[in-house]
Structures are given as C-alpha cells and as structure tokens.
Design an enzyme around this catalytic site. Structure first.
Site, PDB file in Angstrom:
ATOM      1  N   ASP A  97      32.964 -50.988  41.701  1.00 51.53           N
ATOM      2  CA  ASP A  97      31.977 -50.283  40.759  1.00 51.53           C
ATOM      3  C   ASP A  97      32.852 -49.527  39.680  1.00 51.53           C
ATOM      4  OD1 ASP A  97      30.320 -51.730  42.561  1.00 51.53           O
ATOM      5  OD2 ASP A  97      29.185 -49.785  43.225  1.00 51.53           O
ATOM      6  N   LYS A 132      26.219 -56.624  42.472  1.00 46.35           N
ATOM      7  CA  LYS A 132      25.411 -56.386  43.815  1.00 46.35           C
ATOM      8  C   LYS A 132      24.223 -55.259  43.488  1.00 46.35           C
ATOM      9  CE  LYS A 132      28.732 -52.565  45.012  1.00 46.35           C
ATOM     10  NZ  LYS A 132      28.110 -51.506  45.002  1.00 46.35           N
ATOM     11  N   CYS A 155      29.521 -46.344  47.748  1.00 48.41           N
ATOM     12  CA  CYS A 155      29.706 -47.833  47.781  1.00 48.41           C
ATOM     13  C   CYS A 155      30.948 -48.313  48.409  1.00 48.41           C
ATOM     14  CB  CYS A 155      29.644 -48.243  46.345  1.00 48.41           C
ATOM     15  SG  CYS A 155      28.050 -48.165  45.794  1.00 48.41           S
TER      16      CYS A 155
HETATM   17  N1  TIU Z   1      29.131 -47.345  43.365  1.00 50.16           N
HETATM   18  C1  TIU Z   1      28.337 -45.997  43.988  1.00 50.16           C
HETATM   19  O1  TIU Z   1      28.981 -45.430  44.745  1.00 50.16           O
HETATM   20  N2  TIU Z   1      26.952 -45.882  43.796  1.00 50.16           N
HETATM   21  C2  TIU Z   1      26.485 -44.831  43.728  1.00 50.16           C
HETATM   22  O2  TIU Z   1      25.383 -44.585  43.523  1.00 50.16           O
HETATM   23  N3  TIU Z   1      27.187 -43.535  43.999  1.00 50.16           N
HETATM   24  C3  TIU Z   1      26.905 -42.375  44.168  1.00 50.16           C
HETATM   25  O3  TIU Z   1      27.739 -41.643  44.412  1.00 50.16           O
HETATM   26  N4  TIU Z   1      26.020 -42.105  43.530  1.00 50.16           N
END
Ligand code: TIU
Length: 226
Positions: free
Chosen positions: A24, A129, A162
C-alpha cells in the site's frame, strides 16, 4: 540459501522461493489530502521509508525475484466497501468522497495509485485489496502458489495495520516471513516499534525482522552458505 542477520535469530531463505510484498505505498497514505490524512494522521511520518522501499525493490529486481505491490482500494460503486468501514469514526472525508487527489481510496483515482517513486514495472504483480490484509478477497494466494514461493519479505505502510495484518495472514498460510524494519512505517512510531517486537517475539511467532542492510549483506554474498 541466503542467511540474514535478523531478530529474533537468523532468517534463511532459498533464493528461488522468495517474493517481495510491498504493502500500500499509495498516494492516499503518504501524501497530503488522501485517506491517511482524512483519518487525522501526519502523513509526513511515512516519508522516510520511501527511499528504503525503493532500494529494497531494486534489490529484488536485480536478482529477478518476484515483486508484488498491493493497493488498498474500493470499487467506484463501493460494492466492496462494507458500510462498517466507510461509516467508521468521524473523518474529514469518507471513502468515496471527492478529495484533492480524486475520490478517496477508490480504484482508478490518482490518490489510490502507487506513488511515482515506487511505480510497479511491467511484469510485476499489483494486487488490489478491499481489506487491511492482502489475502482477504484477492487472488494473492493463487499468485504465490503459481510463483511457488515459500518465503515472503515485507515492506510498506502502515506497519501495525495492513503490513501486520498481511503478515499474520501469510503466517497462517504457511509462509516464512521477514519484515524489513526500515522499509515500513506508521503514523504512530510507538505502534511500529510494538509491532516489530510482537512479530519477532516468542521465537518469531509471526516472522523475522531485519534492516535492509542485513538483507543486502546476505544477498551480496557475505552470508550465503550456498
Ligand atoms: N494500508 C494500511 O495500513 N491502511 C490503513 O488504513 N492504515 C492506517 O494506519 N490507517
């Protein structure tokens, strides 16, 4: 095998059985005006990991090892976004709302794309995802089966959301995990440190942790035992 100096003890991997999963590294998490900022976070805390992730990806590309990028995002009609996720809390903008980088966390919008510094190359995998874990509602399991890999190296954001969720999913599916500590970041430095500690605790209950320099040293030959 290559052997990396890691916590809680050395991590060994067969070079023909390893893949990199970059979680991400999207504009929505690392740039102002995206999903991460709408949740109230200081996105500048993630900036330092970008060059380290770039070097890690370069190491995998140089060795012709598979690179898999993930993106947390949702369909434009929000059909894969549970109301419980969209309605959570009191963010400045919700998933699907219009923001400065397009609709927040929507597939195909500029904000949901991977940052320019870490753009996937043709032939690399990009897994979209809807959840925090990259195995849930994706074809990641079948990609890894086709690649015939057993060992996964992890990087990306955020460490305790994530990245950790995906590492736990991978651990339960039988993969042997290594987290690159300086290639992952959190909006909460204390959560990053806690995550690193809990992953490696109890004899690597979720996986191993090492800096990129340790992986690079192992791969350059210093720690290889053939
Ligand atoms: N990719 C991921 O970690 N999504 C989140 O929403 N992370 C947060 O720390 N908010």
């Amino acid at each position: 095998m290559f052997t990396v100096k890691a916590a809680p003890f050395d991590y060994s991997f067969p070079p023909d059985k390893v893949a990199l999963i970059v979680i991400d590294m999207q504009r929505d998490f690392v740039e102002p005006g995206g999903f991460g900022e709408t949740l109230g976070n200081d996105v500048s805390l993630l900036t330092p990991v970008i060059p380290v992730v770039a070097d890690l990806i370069a190491l995998f590309r140089k060795n012709n090892w598979p690179v898999i990028h993930t993106r947390e995002n949702h369909a434009p009609d929000l059909s894969d976004c549970p109301p419980a996720k969209r309605d959570r809390g009191n963010p400045a903008l919700r998933i699907g709302d219009d923001g400065p980088m397009g609709r927040i966390l929507i597939r195909g919008e500029p904000g949901a794309d991977i940052i320019d510094a870490l753009k996937p190359l043709p032939g690399e995998y990009v897994v979209d995802k809807p959840g925090k874990g990259a195995f849930y509602a994706t074809d990641l399991s079948s990609i890894l089966k086709d690649l015939d890999v057993t060992h996964l190296v992890f990087a990306g954001v955020t460490t305790e959301v994530c990245v950790q969720t995906t590492m736990r999913e991978a651990n339960d599916r039988g993969f042997t995990n290594l987290l690159i500590a300086d290639a992952t970041g959190s909006y909460f430095p204390a959560f990053k440190e806690a995550t690193i500690a809990m992953i490696a605790a109890q004899g690597a209950i979720v996986g191993w942790v090492a800096p990129l320099s340790a992986l690079a040293e192992a791969v350059s030959g210093g720690k290889s035992d053939g």
